[in-house]
Design an enzyme around this catalytic site. Sequence first.
Site, short mmCIF file in Angstrom:
data_model
loop_
_atom_site.label_atom_id
_atom_site.label_comp_id
_atom_site.label_asym_id
_atom_site.label_seq_id
_atom_site.Cartn_x
_atom_site.Cartn_y
_atom_site.Cartn_z
N CYS A 2 0.81 -1.22 0.00
CA CYS A 2 0.00 0.00 0.00
C CYS A 2 0.83 1.24 0.00
O CYS A 2 1.82 1.31 -0.70
CB CYS A 2 -0.99 -0.05 1.13
N ARG A 27 -4.87 2.60 -4.23
CA ARG A 27 -4.23 1.29 -4.20
C ARG A 27 -5.02 0.28 -3.36
O ARG A 27 -4.75 -0.91 -3.43
CB ARG A 27 -2.82 1.44 -3.62
N TRP A 75 -2.52 -2.49 3.82
CA TRP A 75 -3.35 -3.56 3.24
C TRP A 75 -2.89 -4.83 3.92
O TRP A 75 -1.84 -5.38 3.60
CB TRP A 75 -3.13 -3.61 1.73
N ASN A 99 5.80 -1.50 3.71
CA ASN A 99 4.97 -2.12 2.65
C ASN A 99 5.55 -3.48 2.35
O ASN A 99 6.77 -3.60 2.21
CB ASN A 99 5.05 -1.30 1.36
N GLY A 100 4.71 -4.46 2.17
CA GLY A 100 5.20 -5.78 1.76
C GLY A 100 5.11 -6.80 2.88
O GLY A 100 4.27 -6.68 3.78
N GLU A 483 -12.74 -10.52 -19.63
CA GLU A 483 -12.47 -9.22 -19.00
C GLU A 483 -13.77 -8.58 -18.52
O GLU A 483 -13.83 -8.00 -17.44
CB GLU A 483 -11.70 -8.32 -19.98
N LYS A 487 -14.57 -7.57 -14.66
CA LYS A 487 -14.97 -6.22 -14.27
C LYS A 487 -16.23 -6.25 -13.43
O LYS A 487 -16.32 -5.61 -12.39
CB LYS A 487 -15.21 -5.43 -15.55
N GLU A 490 -15.55 -7.67 -9.96
CA GLU A 490 -14.73 -6.78 -9.13
C GLU A 490 -15.54 -5.67 -8.50
O GLU A 490 -15.38 -5.38 -7.32
CB GLU A 490 -13.63 -6.13 -9.99
N HIS A 506 -21.14 -27.87 -23.16
CA HIS A 506 -20.35 -28.82 -22.37
C HIS A 506 -20.52 -28.59 -20.86
O HIS A 506 -19.68 -29.03 -20.09
CB HIS A 506 -18.89 -28.76 -22.79
N LYS A 605 -4.93 -2.17 -5.53
CA LYS A 605 -4.61 -1.79 -6.91
C LYS A 605 -3.36 -2.48 -7.42
O LYS A 605 -3.37 -3.14 -8.43
CB LYS A 605 -4.45 -0.27 -6.98
N1 GLU Z 1 2.73 -6.92 6.04
C1 GLU Z 1 2.43 -5.66 6.64
C2 GLU Z 1 1.18 -5.75 7.49
O1 GLU Z 1 0.38 -6.63 7.33
C3 GLU Z 1 2.35 -4.51 5.65
C4 GLU Z 1 1.21 -4.63 4.68
C5 GLU Z 1 1.21 -3.51 3.65
O2 GLU Z 1 1.97 -3.61 2.67
O3 GLU Z 1 0.42 -2.57 3.79
O4 GLU Z 1 0.97 -4.93 8.31
#
Ligand code: GLU
Length: 610
Positions: A2, A27, A75, A99-100, A483, A487, A490, A506, A605
Amino acid sequence: MCGIVGAVAQRDVAEILVEGLRRLEYRGYDSAGVAIVDSNSELTRLRRLGKVQELVDATEQQEVAGGTGIAHTRWATHGEPSEANAHPHMSSDISVVHNGIIENHEELRQLLKDRGYSFESQTDTEVIAHLVEWEMREATSLVEALQKTVKQLEGAYGTVVMDRKDPSRLVVARSGSPIVIGYGVGENFLASDQLALLNVTRRFSYLEEGDVAEITRRKVTIFDLSGNPVEREVVESNAEHDAGDKGKYRHFMQKEIFEQPTALINTVEGRLTKDAVITESIGVNAAEILEKVEHVQIVACGTSYNAGMVARYWFESLAGVSCDVEIASEFRYRKFVTRPNSLLITLSQSGETADTLAALRLAKEKGYMSAMTICNVAGSSLVRESDFAFMTRAGAEIGVASTKAFTTQLSALLMLVTALGKERQYVDAVKEAEIVKALHSLPDQINSALSYDKQIEALAEDFADKHHTLFLGRGEFYPIAMEASLKLKEISYIHAEAYAAGELKHGPLALIDADMPVVVVAPNNELLEKLKSNIEEVRARGGLLYVFADESAGFEADESMKIITMPNVSDITAPIYYTIPMQLLSYYVALIKGTDVDQPRNLAKSVTVE
Ligand code: GLU
């Protein structure tokens, strides 16, 4: 995954930070937070579950002073979305946003507990805060403590650290998650995406994998993976200032649907003459490489995968080159065979899609002849790590559900297919001129497709109370149906499926009843008669049909079949053209249902985690 924003300035930065977060809202996220230190080392941390607006309200209620700060939209990957799990996380004087994912967080957590640290959240992120705090005990600087910390981390991350005792600096590390530094006058910034900072600066440099940087008001010092000081080029961004504004539109998605004629003009600009594709515009030595290509492997996720599926028909029919398309998360974990002289093509709007990036890295090891990306974000990881990057130039896409990224990917792919066919002497000058003419006509045709807006808005009423929808197409319109169904899922949360129309008998024919709208994409091409038979199969079983048909296709509406008549367009670009009414249909169904169109539930995103 995020958003990250950071600032070191003399003025108060709370507003800059939360405005930055607001610009990154597209995002997708579940919570937001900020930590700010003033020159007396007074720290304020505010975190809120839900929207950035909650955080804005909190910063307005409580005057937050201070020129150094970090902010984050989360996120969740580890630990539920909650205020306690929202970033920044703290360990004594150290605050961290991240992030990550930290993959080895469990063993680090145990190690840190053994050292006496107690944890306040369920996140993987909190280990970073405690590790830095621990390393600070021996280190001579915050940057050294972060360098020592990142050596212990496994996973993908962008992380920023602030020390309450020393508000003159922030330190940041990038490994698998993008970080951009923004240069101001007597103040400096950082973010996970330059969009966050466009209201404070236009000058940026991009950290590379393994970089660690220290940012003060007047200086940015960057160290590479081995700890050596490095220079990263500072570039002036010409990104649109207002990319983060909806303008006259109600949603970013709607704005982006309507931006498609301009986006498509930008995509082809400088790449086409009146009747030819300029092969060099694909990249230095592109002609030499394309000439040798015998196979194309496309790897992508989501909407980009659907674009790849359309392109597969084109690569084989227009360029005479065999083409496989695979979902990145499958490709990367599968033992695959590399074909001789195979060109790898990754497709991604953001250029940071974790699975696609991993697939690219793997493919490079496995001896693909060349790796190309078709991507919308300059300076992104896919762009930097590929041999060629063909930018789609759609402009910032903010709505989580991709629209203009898809149609610009398709026109980029069509140019590539044409160049490839030409270099391999499969496409002759007449065919090339026909394709190029179709590409030149497309923006005007799309403008006319957008004028179906009101008609489709009315049609959307029929779908809003349904629980399912089936989309049908044949040939390259099958992935257009895919697609369309993606859409609708989503943004309206209606279960939708796409089938190649010939596949109906089928299995899916069993689903047909009056509660299952069936949408058919029906251009007038060589498969029309086959498609008409499939339509009859649905009609005979009491299905409700909505046929988007070429004006010359000869359909007649009745109580079981609504016809949306589309003007005749070139067969070649028709898949791009027919995408427009499908996008409008999903948009209006979502609008009637009152869902969060730009930030659909559970989605993000730019999917920078696996
Ligand atoms: N892994 C982290 C969490 O869960 C960061 C998530 C993110 O990228 O926002 O807090």
